[in-house]
Design a protein around this motif. Structure first.
Motif, PDB file in Angstrom:
ATOM      1  N   ILE A   1       0.834  -1.201   0.000  1.00 10.02           N
ATOM      2  CA  ILE A   1       0.000   0.000   0.000  1.00 10.02           C
ATOM      3  C   ILE A   1       0.870   1.252   0.000  1.00 10.02           C
ATOM      4  CG2 ILE A   1      -1.613   1.334   1.398  1.00 10.02           C
ATOM      5  CD1 ILE A   1      -2.794  -1.396   2.224  1.00 10.02           C
ATOM      6  N   VAL A   2       1.843   1.274   0.880  1.00 10.69           N
ATOM      7  CA  VAL A   2       2.700   2.464   0.965  1.00 10.69           C
ATOM      8  C   VAL A   2       3.408   2.693  -0.359  1.00 10.69           C
ATOM      9  CG1 VAL A   2       4.724   3.437   2.071  1.00 10.69           C
ATOM     10  CG2 VAL A   2       3.014   2.270   3.444  1.00 10.69           C
TER      11      VAL A   2
ATOM     12  N   LEU B   1       1.139   3.923  -3.157  1.00  6.68           N
ATOM     13  CA  LEU B   1       0.728   5.315  -2.967  1.00  6.68           C
ATOM     14  C   LEU B   1       1.883   6.253  -3.308  1.00  6.68           C
ATOM     15  CD1 LEU B   1      -1.397   4.991   0.273  1.00  6.68           C
ATOM     16  CD2 LEU B   1      -2.191   5.283  -2.051  1.00  6.68           C
TER      17      LEU B   1
ATOM     18  N   MET C   1       2.231   6.504  -6.982  1.00  8.29           N
ATOM     19  CA  MET C   1       1.194   7.348  -7.569  1.00  8.29           C
ATOM     20  C   MET C   1       1.567   8.818  -7.453  1.00  8.29           C
ATOM     21  SD  MET C   1      -2.071   5.192  -6.415  1.00  8.29           S
ATOM     22  CE  MET C   1      -3.325   6.370  -6.290  1.00  8.29           C
ATOM     23  N   VAL C   2       2.071   9.191  -6.286  1.00  6.60           N
ATOM     24  CA  VAL C   2       2.441  10.592  -6.099  1.00  6.60           C
ATOM     25  C   VAL C   2       3.595  10.961  -7.022  1.00  6.60           C
ATOM     26  CG1 VAL C   2       3.366  12.244  -4.453  1.00  6.60           C
ATOM     27  CG2 VAL C   2       1.616  10.628  -3.729  1.00  6.60           C
TER      28      VAL C   2
ATOM     29  N   ASP D   1       5.368  17.831 -14.411  1.00  5.72           N
ATOM     30  CA  ASP D   1       6.567  18.499 -14.916  1.00  5.72           C
ATOM     31  C   ASP D   1       6.738  18.286 -16.408  1.00  5.72           C
ATOM     32  OD1 ASP D   1       7.047  19.437 -12.479  1.00  5.72           O
ATOM     33  OD2 ASP D   1       8.921  18.349 -12.118  1.00  5.72           O
TER      34      ASP D   1
ATOM     35  N   LEU E   1      -7.204  -1.238  -3.198  1.00  5.83           N
ATOM     36  CA  LEU E   1      -5.984  -0.584  -3.678  1.00  5.83           C
ATOM     37  C   LEU E   1      -5.872  -0.739  -5.186  1.00  5.83           C
ATOM     38  CD1 LEU E   1      -3.282   0.814  -2.823  1.00  5.83           C
ATOM     39  CD2 LEU E   1      -2.260  -1.428  -3.040  1.00  5.83           C
TER      40      LEU E   1
ATOM     41  N   LEU F   1      -8.059   1.630  -6.828  1.00  9.76           N
ATOM     42  CA  LEU F   1      -7.537   2.992  -6.730  1.00  9.76           C
ATOM     43  C   LEU F   1      -6.435   3.222  -7.762  1.00  9.76           C
ATOM     44  CD1 LEU F   1      -7.702   5.546  -4.845  1.00  9.76           C
ATOM     45  CD2 LEU F   1      -5.658   4.655  -3.774  1.00  9.76           C
TER      46      LEU F   1
ATOM     47  N   PHE G   1      -6.676   5.596 -11.033  1.00  9.15           N
ATOM     48  CA  PHE G   1      -5.757   6.729 -11.152  1.00  9.15           C
ATOM     49  C   PHE G   1      -5.042   6.716 -12.489  1.00  9.15           C
ATOM     50  CE2 PHE G   1      -4.690   9.805  -7.870  1.00  9.15           C
ATOM     51  CZ  PHE G   1      -5.736   9.554  -7.006  1.00  9.15           C
TER      52      PHE G   1
ATOM     53  N   LEU H   1      -7.278   7.958 -15.012  1.00  7.31           N
ATOM     54  CA  LEU H   1      -7.456   9.392 -14.833  1.00  7.31           C
ATOM     55  C   LEU H   1      -6.273  10.185 -15.397  1.00  7.31           C
ATOM     56  CD1 LEU H   1      -9.810  10.809 -13.568  1.00  7.31           C
ATOM     57  CD2 LEU H   1      -8.509  11.093 -11.491  1.00  7.31           C
ATOM     58  N   TYR H   2      -5.059   9.652 -15.169  1.00 11.18           N
ATOM     59  CA  TYR H   2      -3.865  10.290 -15.747  1.00 11.18           C
ATOM     60  C   TYR H   2      -4.013  10.410 -17.240  1.00 11.18           C
ATOM     61  CZ  TYR H   2      -0.880   9.743 -11.671  1.00 11.18           C
ATOM     62  OH  TYR H   2      -0.323   9.830 -10.457  1.00 11.18           O
TER      63      TYR H   2
ATOM     64  N   GLN I   1      -6.637  10.428 -18.926  1.00 12.20           N
ATOM     65  CA  GLN I   1      -7.669  11.423 -19.215  1.00 12.20           C
ATOM     66  C   GLN I   1      -7.115  12.826 -19.160  1.00 12.20           C
ATOM     67  OE1 GLN I   1     -11.468  11.100 -19.388  1.00 12.20           O
ATOM     68  NE2 GLN I   1     -10.457   9.507 -20.541  1.00 12.20           N
ATOM     69  N   ILE I   2      -6.335  13.096 -18.125  1.00 11.83           N
ATOM     70  CA  ILE I   2      -5.825  14.448 -17.947  1.00 11.83           C
ATOM     71  C   ILE I   2      -4.738  14.763 -18.965  1.00 11.83           C
ATOM     72  CG2 ILE I   2      -4.496  15.921 -16.372  1.00 11.83           C
ATOM     73  CD1 ILE I   2      -6.110  14.766 -14.105  1.00 11.83           C
TER      74      ILE I   2
ATOM     75  N   PHE J   1      -4.832   3.956   7.419  1.00 11.56           N
ATOM     76  CA  PHE J   1      -3.845   4.682   6.625  1.00 11.56           C
ATOM     77  C   PHE J   1      -4.269   4.736   5.167  1.00 11.56           C
ATOM     78  CE2 PHE J   1      -0.009   4.436   3.957  1.00 11.56           C
ATOM     79  CZ  PHE J   1       0.575   5.628   4.309  1.00 11.56           C
ATOM     80  N   PHE J   2      -4.679   3.568   4.670  1.00 10.46           N
ATOM     81  CA  PHE J   2      -5.089   3.492   3.273  1.00 10.46           C
ATOM     82  C   PHE J   2      -6.239   4.448   2.982  1.00 10.46           C
ATOM     83  CE2 PHE J   2      -8.111   1.797   0.237  1.00 10.46           C
ATOM     84  CZ  PHE J   2      -7.329   1.699  -0.888  1.00 10.46           C
TER      85      PHE J   2
ATOM     86  N   MET K   1      -6.140  11.656  -1.762  1.00 11.91           N
ATOM     87  CA  MET K   1      -5.699  11.666  -3.153  1.00 11.91           C
ATOM     88  C   MET K   1      -6.888  11.827  -4.097  1.00 11.91           C
ATOM     89  SD  MET K   1      -2.637   8.960  -3.343  1.00 11.91           S
ATOM     90  CE  MET K   1      -1.694   9.381  -4.777  1.00 11.91           C
TER      91      MET K   1
ATOM     92  N   LYS L   1      -9.590  22.287 -13.406  1.00 10.45           N
ATOM     93  CA  LYS L   1      -9.083  22.294 -14.767  1.00 10.45           C
ATOM     94  C   LYS L   1     -10.229  22.465 -15.756  1.00 10.45           C
ATOM     95  CE  LYS L   1      -6.063  19.902 -17.777  1.00 10.45           C
ATOM     96  NZ  LYS L   1      -5.417  18.709 -18.238  1.00 10.45           N
TER      97      LYS L   1
END
Lengths: 119, 486, 523
Positions: free
Chosen positions: B25-26, B29, B32-33, B41, B402, B405, B409, B412-413, B415-416, C176-177, C184, C195
């Motif tokens: 999980i960590v 995540l 993803m960040v 960037d 997870l 998620l 994501f 979604l990326y 998409q953006i 945490f999750f 997020m 946007k």
């Protein structure tokens, strides 16, 4: 009144061209992608087509192909930011377009060329 | 006594799974960040780039495109033509006919007016014998060179191309890929931006062309594939490329560049001895070896990644073909990790040794084993009626959440950043796939991965023992070739 | 791990547990008696009564319950197992005033109280006997008894502990999750909404901008625009729009976009408008922004709209830490300076990448078509990448007049620069520099030698041919030999023929046919 179809994805440029040509007393129609362009050629029966080469959905080349097939007598002016030596542009010339105007361009010059082509 | 041991083992596993799920999980995540930052960037950077300039600039490096072909008679001529019409100033196309049994070579000779030359092939990297090197009489095909050689596999074919390539950058591609006409100029940019860090390789995104409309080398209309496996792979590719690789490139820890679309510095590839034909994971192995070599030489370097959509390929939607592909990928991963064991937890190798290698070991290599045993474990707990089964069941549910998620994501990326799948229906199909995928496709992927492990242990390929000992140094591949030559 | 640790802990506490059981059996005779009464029956434990002297009532003697028999010590009763009956059995004896004694027997042997106690505790410990306790009568008793309650089996205690750490871990993980996932997702949704909103507004503004711009451009002459007041120009735009930041941003983008695609007087009109609308001030202000992309954007706008007045500001960025800022700043300066002075480029400390070189080259090439640029300034740079770029520029811009400058320092620079100079000589066909080429061919640096031999093919002299032949004879590496022979062929075909025709080595004849193959000549 002569009808001119303008196919160009940059709204500002096309509006500018439209404004300039209206001043000379033409009837103008704007479309902003290839699909609409092909549709408009069939439905509007324009006297002149001004088109870009690089556009969403359908390339300018395809539009020229289509126009030459369905309206072989309608002249076409290509307006493009590609150089004259580019493959695509050469191809366009081979298909028999009436004129090619590279960007950057001067709208007044475009108006003169339109007048000449429509004569 | 036995029951005590049984419970002890159960306890230990419980602890391991708990720690693992927490770290999964960590890590995801964090990935993803990182990928979000990198994507932001990149999109910012792109606003200031004028790619048109690269095509004609005398400063831009030359690119040798290497495309191996095996029994591609059906489409080879069309593919070669599209490669030759890429928009770039200084480039050559080297097609390598890897002992095809069909008419691949004949078709090429006929269509491009090829003639056999007196090319003296004296390889720097050892390869299977070359039967002939062909070039065209017609000046408009002056960029094209065709090598006809005996069959030796993809890595061997690429090595042959590397031996005769003339320009600084190598672009190794699958001949059946659809390349955007802009692809060279975009992929060359990271090489050109290098200042104090050597850019040794650049990887790109592979898009899925199944069910899409293709025109002039670009996908014009995107549609989600019809089959379940096809849709699954769309999501999987988003996850791998837009999330995984993007994140790893942010911390300069990329270990894999897709073999279907990767750019390398030729001098370095030659220095480390080219691809290693004895492994099925030749693309990953080369990148790891190049990085290792530079780390051993203490030269700062970077493997870059370009997220622009430039290359598309048809992915297998047939279950058997996909099973074979996944089995091979797994074996490739195991082999590469085995070959470069020295890197593991070795601070000398920086991010590669301390993060990338361990990550790949746990989350790619052992993932199917760990997942399968985790589910088995929960089942056992449930059967013996242990109360803690409830917790592990909760953990499984968490893992499922997870995966939802992470997958959403990545979509979604997409998409953006690019927004390719314009139809709302397509998006709905993808979302449905995200929800069902962990139950309907994922178990198969685990199974194929496990089969890969079994095949590796059985020693498919015959180089088992060599691979198990691994390379002591990055240059060992070269020495190996020299030994066998003398 | 945890489990074995647990066992150790339990092992440590075990002796204490035994002592606790021992303490349950009272030591004093009365307490002990009561304890036994409560237990009723205990395996292997019995009791009897001994009567000293024989003056007991007959009723007792004859009582079949006691079954007294005569011994040396006196009368001994039969043996009883049920301690529960102790009180009823003892009562008649106590009433009849006879001296008697209560005796305990462990496995039919008379034993002292201490021995019985010991036997009992061992028995309890081994599980041979289940202790019975007095029914609690009050809360205080309950507490007291609870502390005395026997040690319960280990199993339950373990499970509770183990599931506790798991519960803790799992709860923590899930919490945490959910925390991170929800932040997020929230962040993503907010971003996407923002946007979208921005994009919609931009689209709206873009369509608003079109009309005023076209009418200004077509209906007003350049000098008219220049003479107009700000208010007059503002009248062309919808009210209050110009106070909106995003609207101004869209206006900037539109004007710049048009400027790129327009020619002639329209370009001038756009620039005049840009200044009248005070958009230039916005561009210059963004130079002080914290985000690098905003600064770069500002620089790009200054570059496009020729905002010469911002030059002093722009100059500060030429040595910025950020790659994009400094590239854009250099491009802007190159584009806008009146007389192109490359001194600022010479003083750059960061190595310049090929990407930057490409961008600068485009501008320098454009500028040099109009005015003469002093490229030689770059040769004095401390930065090797700038010096190399300088040499490249000489070649690409075809500045044959600078060959002398190159020749002046060619001998004393690094090998990398030498290679660049060699290439420049070759492209100019600078035959007079053959001496330098020959010098380089004698270097110990293989790469430089190879570069020099390639150049010798174009501008070499007789001596070059000699050196080449020498190199060919001593060369063992195949690819280098091929390259050397190619150079020789290019330089002196006759010499090439004498070196390679009917050569005994198949290698050389292979190379010969390779070089002579016309198909391989334009690569």
């Amino acid at each position: 009144m002569k009808k001119i179809l303008i196919i160009e994805d940059d709204k500002l440029i096309s509006s500018l061209v439209q404004f300039r040509l209206k001043k000379d007393g033409y009837e103008t129609h704007l479309v902003c992608d290839g699909n609409e362009g092909i549709h408009a050629i069939d439905t509007l029966d324009p006297d002149l087509i001004i088109t870009d080469v690089m556009m969403p959905f359908r390339s300018g080349i395809e539009i020229i192909h289509h126009a030459k097939k369905s309206r072989p007598n309608t002249p076409i002016i290509v307006l493009s930011s590609l150089g004259e030596e580019e493959q695509v542009v050469l191809e366009a010339f081979n298909l028999g377009v009436a004129d090619f105007i590279p960007k950057p361009f001067n709208p007044n010059e475009l108006a003169i060329r339109v007048k000449r082509v429509l004569k | 006594m036995y029951s005590f041991l049984f419970y002890l083992i159960l306890e230990i596993f419980g602890l391991i799974f708990l720690v693992l799920s927490f770290s999964v999980i960590v890590i995801y995540l964090v990935l993803m960040v990182l990928s979000a930052l990198e994507m932001r960037d990149y999109l910012r950077k792109n606003r200031f780039a004028d790619y048109g300039d690269i095509i004609t600039s005398p400063i831009a490096p030359g690119v040798s495109i290497l495309a191996p072909a095996y029994n591609e008679g059906q489409s080879i001529v069309q593919n070669a033509q599209s490669l030759l019409s890429l928009h770039y100033g200084k480039f050559e196309v080297i097609l390598i006919n890897d002992g095809s049994k069909d008419d691949t070579l004949e078709k090429l000779i006929h269509s491009f007016e090829l003639q056999k030359t007196n090319y003296v092939y004296h390889p720097e990297i050892e390869t299977k014998p070359v039967r002939g090197i062909y070039r065209s009489k017609n000046m408009s095909y002056r960029r094209l060179t065709v090598i006809d050689k005996e069959n030796g596999g993809k890595a061997d074919a690429l090595n042959t191309g590397i031996n005769i390539a003339n320009l600084e950058i190598l672009a190794c591609i699958d001949v059946d890929c659809i390349l955007s006409s802009e692809s060279i100029s975009r992929m060359v940019r990271p090489f050109m931006e290098e200042t104090n860090q050597r850019v040794i390789a650049v990887g790109g995104v592979i898009g899925i062309a199944n069910n899409c409309d293709v025109q002039d080398g670009t996908v014009t209309t995107y549609r989600v594939p019809e089959t379940m496996l096809g849709k699954f792979q769309v999501i999987e590719y988003f996850r791998a490329f837009l999330m995984g690789r993007m994140a790893w490139s942010r911390i300069n820890g990329l270990m894999l560049i897709s073999g279907a679309f990767g750019f390398f510095r030729k001098d370095l590839v030659r220095t480390v001895g080219g691809y290693f034909p004895k492994t099925v994971g030749e693309d990953m192995e080369l990148v790891v070896r190049m990085r290792r070599y530079l780390d051993e030489q203490k030269i700062p370097h970077k493997v870059a990644f370009v997220p622009d959509p430039l290359c598309w390929t048809e992915v297998p939607e047939n279950e058997d073909v996909l099973a074979r592909q996944r089995n091979r990928w797994m074996r490739g991963t195991i082999e590469t990790l085995q070959l470069h064991q020295t890197v593991r937890f070795n601070p000398k190798y920086g991010v590669l040794g301390m993060l990338s290698y361990p990550f790949w070991s746990i989350f790619e290599k052992y993932a199917p084993i760990l997942e399968a045993s985790g589910i088995l474990y929960t089942l056992i707990l449930l059967m013996i009626g242990d109360f803690s089964a409830v917790y592990f069941f909760a953990l499984l549910v968490m893992m499922y959440l997870l995966s939802l998620l992470v997958s959403s994501f990545s979509v979604l990326y997409e998409q953006i950043a690019f927004n390719h799948y314009k139809d709302k229906k397509d998006l709905r199909k993808l979302i449905w796939m995200i929800i069902t995928e962990p139950f309907v496709v994922h178990p198969k992927i685990i199974y194929w991965g496990l089969m890969g492990h079994i095949d590796f242990i059985k020693g498919k390929g015959g180089w088992g023992s060599m691979i198990r000992t691994g390379f002591k140094k990055a240059e060992d591949k070269k020495n190996l070739a020299e030994q066998s030559r003398t | 791990m945890t489990k074995s640790f647990l066992w150790i802990v339990i092992g440590l506490f075990f002796p204490l547990a035994i002592q606790a059981q021992d303490a349950l059996i009272p030591e004093d005779s009365l307490g002990f008696r009561d304890f036994l009464i409560l237990q009723k029956e205990v395996t292997g434990l019995e009791y009897q009564f001994l009567i000293m002297g024989d003056n007991i009532p007959d009723s007792l003697l004859r009582d079949s319950v006691y079954t007294f028999s005569k011994t040396d010590l006196g009368l001994v009763s039969g043996q009883f197992e049920d301690f529960g009956k102790l009180d009823t059995l003892e009562a008649p004896l106590a009433q009849s005033n006879v001296a008697y004694q209560l005796q305990y027997l462990v496995f039919s042997e008379i034993s002292s109280r201490a021995t019985v106690r010991e036997y009992l505790s061992t028995l309890i410990e081994n599980g041979g006997h289940q202790i019975k306790v007095v029914e609690p009568q009050s809360k205080i008793d309950l507490v007291a008894l609870a502390s005395k309650s026997p040690y319960s089996p280990l199993q339950k205690f373990k499970l509770k502990f183990v599931s506790d750490y798991r519960l803790f871990g799992v709860t923590l993980t899930i919490a945490f999750f959910f925390l991170v996932a929800s932040t997020m997702i929230a962040a993503m949704l907010v971003m996407k909404a923002r946007k979208n909103q921005r994009e919609n507004l931009e689209k709206e503004y873009e369509s608003i901008v079109i009309d005023p711009l076209t009418s200004l451009l077509f209906e007003k002459e350049l000098h008219e625009i220049e003479q107009m007041d700000q208010e007059e120009i503002y009248l062309f735009f919808p009210q209050q729009m110009l106070s909106k930041k995003l609207f101004k941003h869209v206006l900037i983008e539109s004007i710049i976009g048009l400027n790129k695609k327009m020619k002639g007087e329209f370009k001038e009109k756009l620039k005049a408008l840009y200044k009248k609308l005070e958009l230039d001030k916005m561009s210059i202000r963004s130079l002080h922004h914290k985000k690098w992309d905003r600064v770069t954007m500002g620089l790009a706008q200054i570059n496009e709209m020729d905002l010469v007045e911002a030059m002093p500001e722009v100059k500060k960025f030429t040595n910025s830490k950020n790659f994009y800022i400094r590239s854009m700043a250099v491009s802007t300066i190159l584009n806008l300076s009146e007389k192109v002075d490359l001194k600022f480029l010479r003083d750059q400390t960061y190595p310049i990448s090929l990407w930057q070189q490409m961008n600068y080259l485009r501008i320098i090439r454009f500028v040099s078509s109009q005015k003469n640029i002093k490229l030689e300034v770059l040769f004095d740079s401390e930065n090797p990448s700038i010096r190399i770029f300088g040499i490249k520029l000489v070649r690409i811009l075809g500045r044959v007049d600078l060959i002398e400058n190159l020749a002046a320092f060619a001998g004393s620079v690094s090998d990398e620069e030498k290679m660049e100079i060699l290439e420049t000589y070759a492209s100019f066909g600078a035959h007079m520099e053959a001496g330098f080429v020959n010098e380089c061919m004698k270097s110990s640096n293989q790469a430089l030698v190879l570069a020099a031999t390639k150049v010798a093919m174009v501008i070499g002299d007789a001596e070059s041919a000699e050196i080449l032949v020498g190199l060919i004879h001593s060369e063992s590496s195949f690819p280098r030999k091929l390259s050397l022979l190619k150079s020789l062929y290019g330089l002196d075909k006759e010499r090439f023929d004498t070196e390679t025709t009917d050569h005994p080595s198949s290698e050389i004849s292979d190379i010969r046919s390779h070089i002579l193959d016309p198909m391989l000549q334009h690569v």
